[in-house]
Motif scaffolding. Structure first.
Motif, PDB file in Angstrom:
ATOM      1  N   ASP A  59       7.367  -8.267 -17.404  1.00 35.60           N
ATOM      2  CA  ASP A  59       6.224  -8.022 -16.526  1.00 35.60           C
ATOM      3  C   ASP A  59       5.029  -8.679 -17.188  1.00 35.60           C
ATOM      4  N   TRP A  89       1.132 -11.557  -3.900  1.00 38.22           N
ATOM      5  CA  TRP A  89       0.436 -10.345  -3.480  1.00 38.22           C
ATOM      6  C   TRP A  89       1.329  -9.583  -2.510  1.00 38.22           C
ATOM      7  N   THR A  90       1.180  -8.271  -2.529  1.00 33.64           N
ATOM      8  CA  THR A  90       1.998  -7.427  -1.673  1.00 33.64           C
ATOM      9  C   THR A  90       1.436  -7.410  -0.258  1.00 33.64           C
ATOM     10  N   PRO A  91       2.288  -7.399   0.750  1.00 38.99           N
ATOM     11  CA  PRO A  91       1.817  -7.524   2.126  1.00 38.99           C
ATOM     12  C   PRO A  91       1.305  -6.232   2.746  1.00 38.99           C
ATOM     13  N   GLN A  92       1.428  -5.098   2.054  1.00 45.63           N
ATOM     14  CA  GLN A  92       1.113  -3.827   2.691  1.00 45.63           C
ATOM     15  C   GLN A  92      -0.368  -3.728   3.102  1.00 45.63           C
ATOM     16  N   GLN A  94      -4.603  -5.047   1.851  1.00 44.42           N
ATOM     17  CA  GLN A  94      -5.422  -5.883   0.980  1.00 44.42           C
ATOM     18  C   GLN A  94      -6.839  -5.301   0.913  1.00 44.42           C
ATOM     19  N   GLU A 102      -4.733  -1.208  -6.676  1.00 48.13           N
ATOM     20  CA  GLU A 102      -3.844  -2.135  -5.995  1.00 48.13           C
ATOM     21  C   GLU A 102      -4.408  -3.556  -6.013  1.00 48.13           C
ATOM     22  N   TRP A 103      -5.674  -3.697  -5.606  1.00 49.10           N
ATOM     23  CA  TRP A 103      -6.217  -5.060  -5.610  1.00 49.10           C
ATOM     24  C   TRP A 103      -6.463  -5.561  -7.026  1.00 49.10           C
ATOM     25  N   THR A 106      -3.323  -7.252  -8.292  1.00 51.21           N
ATOM     26  CA  THR A 106      -3.160  -8.631  -7.824  1.00 51.21           C
ATOM     27  C   THR A 106      -3.967  -9.594  -8.675  1.00 51.21           C
ATOM     28  N   SER A 149      -5.704 -12.257   1.940  1.00 54.52           N
ATOM     29  CA  SER A 149      -5.800 -11.431   0.742  1.00 54.52           C
ATOM     30  C   SER A 149      -6.980 -11.912  -0.089  1.00 54.52           C
ATOM     31  N   TYR A 152      -6.302 -12.114  -3.839  1.00 55.82           N
ATOM     32  CA  TYR A 152      -5.439 -13.225  -4.233  1.00 55.82           C
ATOM     33  C   TYR A 152      -6.219 -14.531  -4.220  1.00 55.82           C
TER      34      TYR A 152
END
Length: 244
Positions: A59, A89-92, A94, A102-103, A106, A149, A152
């Motif tokens: 990671d 980046w995760t699509p759930q 932004q 969460e952001w 990224t 995003s 991102y």
């Protein structure tokens, strides 16, 4: 002993293509990826070409994991090349709907991790007589239009500026840091989306960039690129090279 490269996110997608390309060019490769089986599968393919490779479950947001990556490259006689590819980046949800953690994750993945790993390899590369660092950014980090995003896009824009700001590493450490900024690459996810587009949507879009074209640009930069160079790649066009 062959020269040694590190490829983050090397188990699949563009990272895998780059890792295999470096192996074909005679480099030993440390393949770092969150997916242990994918990393090892890629490393095994490289070893079949007669050069050493290591697959590591990593990671890149964890400092301790990055130190293991550098140590593995040193075990193979390097590092001589670093390819900072891991990202996404995760699509759930932004920014601003996403929670701060969460952001921030990224930004950590796409900007902080490449900065940290680059810092960790500088002295080992200097001791080896120099090297090359290639950062993979994105067309999402260029321009002034709305973007899906924001975090991102901001991270990739930062990675581009980070690269250009460190042209002086070539003189201070013998390390050439460069950046490739591709638009839409013809990998599995992009091809699937392309197939779902109607004729009008395709006509309004640039064609997908063949992965082999990105690999060729990366290998050219490793061989002879100038530190601080940023290369934009847009489907259907020749690469745009911004050299210091």
């Amino acid at each position: 002993m062959p020269r040694t490269a590190i490829v983050t996110g090397g188990g699949s997608g563009l990272g895998r293509e780059i890792a295999l390309g470096l192996g074909h060019a005679g480099y030993g490769v440390v393949v770092a990826d969150l997916d242990a089986s994918a990393a090892q599968a890629c490393a095994s393919l490289i070893e079949e070409r007669g050069v050493p490779a290591r697959g590591l479950c990593v990671d890149v947001r964890r400092h301790d994991d990055l130190t293991l990556v550098v140590a593995a490259a040193q075990d193979l006689g390097g590092p001589h090349v670093l390819f900072n590819n891991a990202g996404g980046w995760t699509p759930q949800r932004q920014y601003p709907q996403a929670k701060a953690e969460e952001w921030a994750a990224t930004i950590n993945l796409n900007l902080i991790a490449p900065m940290l790993l680059s810092q960790l390899v500088l002295e080992p590369m200097r001791q080896q007589g120099g090297g090359a660092i290639i950062n993979i950014a994105s067309s999402g980090g260029i321009g002034f239009e709305s973007y899906g995003s924001p975090e991102y896009g901001a991270a990739k824009a930062g990675l581009i500026r980070f690269t250009a700001s460190l042209a002086s590493l070539a003189s201070s450490h013998g390390v050439r840091m460069m950046c490739v900024v591709p638009d839409w690459i013809g990998l599995s996810r992009a091809r699937a989306r392309w197939e779902r587009m109607d004729a009008d949507e395709r006509a309004a879009s640039r064609p997908l960039i063949p992965p082999a074209d990105v690999v060729a640009v990366v290998l050219d930069l490793v061989r002879a690129g100038v530190g601080g160079t940023v290369v934009e790649m847009w489907g259907g066009d020749q690469p745009i090279v911004h050299a210091p």
